[in-house]
Structures are given as structure tokens and as C-alpha cells.
Design an enzyme around this catalytic site. Sequence first.
Site, PDB file in Angstrom:
ATOM      1  CE1 TYR A  84      13.612  47.378  58.401  1.00  0.00           C
ATOM      2  CE2 TYR A  84      11.227  47.206  58.389  1.00  0.00           C
ATOM      3  CZ  TYR A  84      12.378  47.918  58.671  1.00  0.00           C
ATOM      4  OH  TYR A  84      12.289  49.177  59.202  1.00  0.00           O
ATOM      5  CD  GLU A  92      17.238  46.579  60.860  1.00  0.00           C
ATOM      6  OE1 GLU A  92      17.629  45.780  61.732  1.00  0.00           O
ATOM      7  OE2 GLU A  92      16.526  47.569  61.108  1.00  0.00           O
ATOM      8  CG  ASP A 142      29.459  64.451  46.898  1.00  0.00           C
ATOM      9  OD1 ASP A 142      28.908  63.855  45.958  1.00  0.00           O
ATOM     10  OD2 ASP A 142      28.827  65.021  47.806  1.00  0.00           O
ATOM     11  CB  THR A 180      23.001  61.330  43.941  1.00  0.00           C
ATOM     12  OG1 THR A 180      23.533  62.022  42.810  1.00  0.00           O
ATOM     13  CG2 THR A 180      23.056  62.241  45.152  1.00  0.00           C
ATOM     14  CE  LYS A 224      22.204  65.810  42.520  1.00  0.00           C
ATOM     15  NZ  LYS A 224      22.427  65.177  43.798  1.00  0.00           N
ATOM     16  NE  ARG A 276      15.040  61.972  45.188  1.00  0.00           N
ATOM     17  CZ  ARG A 276      15.365  62.937  44.328  1.00  0.00           C
ATOM     18  NH1 ARG A 276      14.829  62.982  43.128  1.00  0.00           N
ATOM     19  NH2 ARG A 276      16.221  63.863  44.663  1.00  0.00           N
TER      20      ARG A 276
END
Length: 415
Positions: A51, A53, A197, A223, A226, A232
Site C-alpha cells: 500500500y 497512498e 489522449d 494507456t 497498447k 495495463r
Amino acid sequence: MESYKTQDPEVYSIIKDEILRQENELQMIASENYASRAVMDAVGSVLTNKYAEGYPNKRYYGGCKHVDEAEELAILRAKKLFGAESVNVQPHSGAQANMAVFLGFLNPGDTVLGMSLDHGGHLSHGSKVNFSGRIYSSVFYGVREETFLIDYDQVEELALKHKPKLIIAGWSSYPRDLDYKRFREIADKSGSLLLADIAHPSGLIAAGLYSDPIPHCDFVTSTTHKTLRGPRGGIIMMKEEHSKIINSRVFPGTQGGPLMNSIVAKAIAFKEALDDSFKDYQKQVLINSRRLAEILMKNGFNCITGGTDTHLVLLDLRDSGFTGKDAEKALSDAGITTNKNAIPFDPQPPAIASGVRIGTPGVTTRGMKEEEIDIIGELIVEAIKNGENQEVLISCKKRVNDLCSRFPIYKDLLI
Ligand SMILES: Cc1ncc(COP(=O)(O)O)c(C=O)c1O
């Protein structure tokens, strides 16, 4: 500790079948690729347990020394790769990256001008079924009917009329380059912020083979899975002046803990993309997509815009007697995975569609070049034209399997 191979046979069987599908068939969905073993190992690493954050050196959890190093490395490499002033590598996905921009700089009800979904835009650019169209007010530009190229005059007209807070330059199924300079000029005239984008062409942009949006845009989202061929995920690149707001909208605005395993895998993908071999790879992606378009056209099919500047070809089946749905099914039966896709001004509903989107990033990663693209082109034509003939489709699939066996990619994962 036991691997899932022995600990969970049901899951092992599913993963094994998926490895075989990716290995033995041609994966030609334009938004997919084959990530490297290094990237996949990192996604499956112990960083999945952590974790973190917050941001490096400003975390809400202890024990973040190493993941801080991972995130700093990913940021450093992304900046180098794209020449960006500031980068956030935490978005879990491309849509999440876009959401952080919207939440950062728009108020509910503000207007966004994006490319219409049925002309090649993306859901997260203002579609009514997405947060971007439910919370914000959207206006869409499209392509000209005669050329299928973006109608920049229409973009300007709509921008001056609606004065959108944000203009989005980006696409999911537009096979041509974008004029980011023109988008900037329009945004300046309408007093709008400009978001590019680049989810699809980011690998080509990193290799210098597609126009560079960074000098012209306030924000660039992408992203990483691709053409960029990483895990991902999403990233946001921006001018330094926007980084404080964007960072706070990624966390705590839209996400909780970052996926540190994905972030370290993004760092690996950026390193791979900085290598000269990545440029060669992207050049071949383009050579392959252009060749594929030529073969399809030589065989009587139409391609939207008559070719491509990108990794994808958008087959226009309107005059062929086949629908996108028919073609996707025929190709799938022949072992070639693609997706049906609406074409601009499509007479068919989206679930049927008149187009098929075919991408070359995956087959190029496997090492396939012009010679193999010639075979693939012929197989695509044969399969679509014989969609009702199972015998022909079975024969096509056998040839697909033979071709794939000459270009192994994940075979060693089965051992
Ligand atoms: C242009 C564009 N933006 C955003 C996205 C969303 O990415 P993700 O599926 O990672 O949310 C996509 C995905 O296809 C895309 O094509």
C-alpha cells in the site's frame, strides 16, 4: 509458497488456455499487444502487496522506501521518453487518467468538445454512457463524409460556438495523424484547455513516428498497454503548472492506493521503449499496417481514408455485402482476433457495424514482417469472403496456427 499451477488447477487451466489462444492465434485487436516477460514478471511481483497512498516521500503508509524508488524511476523514464515536464504514473487505466483531468479542471455541467464515438472517439471523451457525458455537457466533432478525415473547420466552429472548457484530441479508431498545432490554435481562440489522449498511438509517438502532442497540449493522457506494450494502466503527462491539481485528482480524487506492481512494470516498459530496438519495432508496426491496408484494398475491400498512418486499419465493409459482425465472427473462426467497429456515418447499429478494426502491434511483436503480413492479408480476405463455409475457415485456422508456430511468443510460460 505454491504456484497457482499446483495450488489452483481450475485457474491454471484457464490461464493455460489463454496462453494457448494468444500463442496459437493471431491477436490483431489494435488496442492489444504482447507485453514482455519482464513486464509480466513485474506485474506479478511482491510490489502487488504494498500500500502506498500518496506520492514518493509523501506517503500515508510506512515501508515505502522501495516503491518510492520504483515510482520515481517510472516518472523519470516517462519524462525522458516523451519529453514531458511532469508525469503521473498512478492512473489504473486510460479512462481513469482522463477522469483525473476532468475532475481537476472542469466543474459539473462544463462543456467538453471531443471526437464523436461513432467517428472514432472514445467513451471517456464525453459519451452519455460514461462519467464524462453524465457529469459534463458534451459536444462532438467528427470527420468529413467525403474524406473521413477530421473536419478541423467543424472543430473550430463548435469551439467558438460552445466555448468548451476542454477540447480533446484523441481517438480509438481513426487511422490518420492528428494536427495538434491546429487543435492548439483552436483551443487558444476559444479559451479552452487542450487534452491529447494518445492511448493508441503512444508507442508511435515515443518512437517519433506520429505527431508529438506534448509541445501543444496542456495534458496528454495515455494507456500503457497498447502500442506502448507495457502493463495495463494509464499515465498523465502535463505542464508543471498543472501537476499539483492533477496529482491530487488522481489520489485522493479518483483512486486509493496505486498499483505499485503495475507502476514498476511501467518503468520497465518505458526503459524498453527508450531502447533503439523499440523504434525499429514501431517502424515495422507501421510498415505492416500499411502493407495490410494495401493487400486488403488490392483484394477489393475498402479501407477508411485509403490507408493508415498508424498501427491500425479500419476496414469499410459497406460495399462488400458483409457486416462488421459477420467479419469478426469469420475471422475469429479462422483464428484471427479483431473487433467489429462502427465506421463514420455507419448505416448499421453499433452491435452489427460496417467496419472491422485490425491492428498490427501484436503480430509485429512476434517478429512478423512483410512476408507474413502478405499471408495474413490473404487469410483475412479468404475468411471474410467465406464466412459461411466452415471448411474454408478450418483450413484458414490451420494456416494461422502454422504461421503462429513459426513465431513463438509465450510458449515457455507453459513449462
Ligand atoms: C483513446 C482511448 N482513451 C482511453 C481509453 C481507455 O483505456 P482503459 O481501457 O485503460 O481505461 C482507450 C481504450 O481503448 C482509448 O482508446
